[in-house]
Write an enzyme that holds these catalytic residues in place. Structure first.
Site, PDB file in Angstrom:
ATOM      1  N   HIS A 128     -15.844   2.896   4.262  1.00  0.00           N
ATOM      2  CA  HIS A 128     -14.487   3.400   4.061  1.00  0.00           C
ATOM      3  C   HIS A 128     -13.809   2.878   2.803  1.00  0.00           C
ATOM      4  CE1 HIS A 128     -10.652   5.196   5.101  1.00  0.00           C
ATOM      5  NE2 HIS A 128     -11.255   5.803   6.106  1.00  0.00           N
ATOM      6  N   GLN A 129     -14.575   2.435   1.811  1.00  0.00           N
ATOM      7  CA  GLN A 129     -13.949   2.026   0.550  1.00  0.00           C
ATOM      8  C   GLN A 129     -13.698   3.258  -0.313  1.00  0.00           C
ATOM      9  OE1 GLN A 129     -16.234  -0.589  -2.016  1.00  0.00           O
ATOM     10  NE2 GLN A 129     -14.420  -1.162  -3.191  1.00  0.00           N
ATOM     11  N   ASN A 167     -12.992  -3.476   2.638  1.00  0.00           N
ATOM     12  CA  ASN A 167     -14.052  -2.474   2.738  1.00  0.00           C
ATOM     13  C   ASN A 167     -14.961  -2.514   1.510  1.00  0.00           C
ATOM     14  OD1 ASN A 167     -12.819  -1.527   5.112  1.00  0.00           O
ATOM     15  ND2 ASN A 167     -11.482  -0.151   3.964  1.00  0.00           N
ATOM     16  N   HIS A 225     -10.338  -5.184  -2.852  1.00  0.00           N
ATOM     17  CA  HIS A 225      -8.981  -5.375  -2.324  1.00  0.00           C
ATOM     18  C   HIS A 225      -9.044  -5.779  -0.855  1.00  0.00           C
ATOM     19  CE1 HIS A 225     -10.153  -1.126  -2.050  1.00  0.00           C
ATOM     20  NE2 HIS A 225      -9.476  -1.076  -0.919  1.00  0.00           N
ATOM     21  N   PHE A 226      -8.104  -6.609  -0.474  1.00  0.00           N
ATOM     22  CA  PHE A 226      -7.975  -7.074   0.903  1.00  0.00           C
ATOM     23  C   PHE A 226      -6.703  -6.465   1.487  1.00  0.00           C
ATOM     24  CE2 PHE A 226     -11.187 -10.499   1.078  1.00  0.00           C
ATOM     25  CZ  PHE A 226     -11.544 -10.526  -0.263  1.00  0.00           C
ATOM     26  N   HIS A 227      -6.883  -5.710   2.558  1.00  0.00           N
ATOM     27  CA  HIS A 227      -5.724  -5.130   3.241  1.00  0.00           C
ATOM     28  C   HIS A 227      -5.110  -6.183   4.166  1.00  0.00           C
ATOM     29  CE1 HIS A 227      -6.725  -0.746   2.541  1.00  0.00           C
ATOM     30  NE2 HIS A 227      -7.945  -1.245   2.403  1.00  0.00           N
ATOM     31  N   ASP A 257       0.851  -1.188   0.000  1.00  0.00           N
ATOM     32  CA  ASP A 257       0.000   0.000   0.000  1.00  0.00           C
ATOM     33  C   ASP A 257       0.892   1.244   0.000  1.00  0.00           C
ATOM     34  OD1 ASP A 257      -3.214   0.528   1.104  1.00  0.00           O
ATOM     35  OD2 ASP A 257      -1.806   2.199   1.022  1.00  0.00           O
ATOM     36  N   ILE A 258       0.500   2.230  -0.833  1.00  0.00           N
ATOM     37  CA  ILE A 258       1.330   3.432  -0.999  1.00  0.00           C
ATOM     38  C   ILE A 258       1.220   4.382   0.200  1.00  0.00           C
ATOM     39  CG2 ILE A 258      -0.272   4.972  -2.204  1.00  0.00           C
ATOM     40  CD1 ILE A 258       1.943   5.396  -4.310  1.00  0.00           C
TER      41      ILE A 258
HETATM   42  P1  5GP Z   1      -9.849   1.489   0.724  1.00  0.00           P
HETATM   43  O1  5GP Z   1     -10.115   2.634   1.661  1.00  0.00           O
HETATM   44  O2  5GP Z   1     -10.509   1.669  -0.618  1.00  0.00           O
HETATM   45  O3  5GP Z   1     -10.148   0.153   1.348  1.00  0.00           O
HETATM   46  O4  5GP Z   1      -8.285   1.483   0.524  1.00  0.00           O
HETATM   47  C1  5GP Z   1      -7.633   1.820  -0.670  1.00  0.00           C
HETATM   48  C2  5GP Z   1      -6.146   1.703  -0.409  1.00  0.00           C
HETATM   49  O5  5GP Z   1      -5.464   1.797  -1.635  1.00  0.00           O
HETATM   50  C3  5GP Z   1      -5.579   2.813   0.510  1.00  0.00           C
HETATM   51  O6  5GP Z   1      -4.961   2.210   1.629  1.00  0.00           O
HETATM   52  C4  5GP Z   1      -4.578   3.534  -0.383  1.00  0.00           C
HETATM   53  O7  5GP Z   1      -3.432   3.948   0.308  1.00  0.00           O
HETATM   54  C5  5GP Z   1      -4.269   2.509  -1.447  1.00  0.00           C
HETATM   55  N1  5GP Z   1      -3.912   3.088  -2.741  1.00  0.00           N
HETATM   56  C6  5GP Z   1      -4.638   4.002  -3.428  1.00  0.00           C
HETATM   57  N2  5GP Z   1      -4.026   4.299  -4.586  1.00  0.00           N
HETATM   58  C7  5GP Z   1      -2.899   3.548  -4.617  1.00  0.00           C
HETATM   59  C8  5GP Z   1      -1.829   3.426  -5.574  1.00  0.00           C
HETATM   60  O8  5GP Z   1      -1.793   4.058  -6.622  1.00  0.00           O
HETATM   61  N3  5GP Z   1      -0.845   2.535  -5.278  1.00  0.00           N
HETATM   62  C9  5GP Z   1      -0.839   1.815  -4.124  1.00  0.00           C
HETATM   63  N4  5GP Z   1       0.191   0.979  -3.942  1.00  0.00           N
HETATM   64  N5  5GP Z   1      -1.817   1.908  -3.218  1.00  0.00           N
HETATM   65  C10 5GP Z   1      -2.833   2.774  -3.454  1.00  0.00           C
END
Ligand code: 5GP
Ligand code: ZN
Length: 133
Positions: free
Chosen positions: A88-89, A82, A95-97, A30-31
């Site tokens: 919080h999506q 999410n 995607h799975f964190h 994650d970035i």
């Molecule tokens: P969400 O809140 O949708 O569950 O989480 C999305 C996740 O994607 C966030 O933790 C965010 O930091 C990550 N993310 C968003 N854009 C990018 C990207 O371009 N590259 C990477 N590696 N992660 C990303």
């Protein structure tokens, strides 16, 4: 899906710190990590929410999440997925964190507003949902 940022990452059009790739799954760091080792495991199949993804496209996701938890050496960690803005999506590609929880401060902070136990209410609700399973 052309506009999707995670589809672009899968294609290699946007660079990522790729940890794993197979026919159906892609995983990368994650970035904006909540803690060091925070990674995302995604099905290559594009869909916004969990119900949009066919079961067979999801089969490998948890095994890969396990591999990541092991590789980053996380003793405490959360797996989070999410669905929808209220939940919080932000990125509309499932995607799975994998989020290490190395200490109180770093990693996922969780609000857990547990409701009072109401057995009658639970019983009624259980019947309703069970009938749809
Ligand atoms: P969400 O809140 O949708 O569950 O989480 C999305 C996740 O994607 C966030 O933790 C965010 O930091 C990550 N993310 C968003 N854009 C990018 C990207 O371009 N590259 C990477 N590696 N992660 C990303
Ligand atoms: Zn996508």
């Amino acid at each position: 899906m052309a506009a999707c940022i995670f589809c672009k990452i899968i294609k290699g059009d946007i660079p990522s710190f790729k940890l794993f790739e197979s026919e159906r799954v892609f995983a990368f760091l994650d970035i904006q990590p909540l803690a060091q080792g925070h990674a995302l495991v995604i099905p290559k199949y594009h869909g916004a929410k969990l119900l949009d993804i066919p079961d067979e496209q999801l089969a490998e996701v948890m095994p890969v999440a396990k591999r990541i938890a092991k590789a980053v050496g996380a003793e405490n960690y959360n797996i989070l997925q999410n669905n929808g803005r209220l939940a919080h999506q932000i990125v509309d590609h499932v995607h799975f964190h994998v989020i290490p929880k190395p200490n109180e401060k770093d990693g996922l902070g969780i609000g857990w507003p547990a409701q009072e136990t109401d057995m009658e209410k639970l019983k009624e609700y259980f019947k309703e949902v069970k009938a749809k399973m």
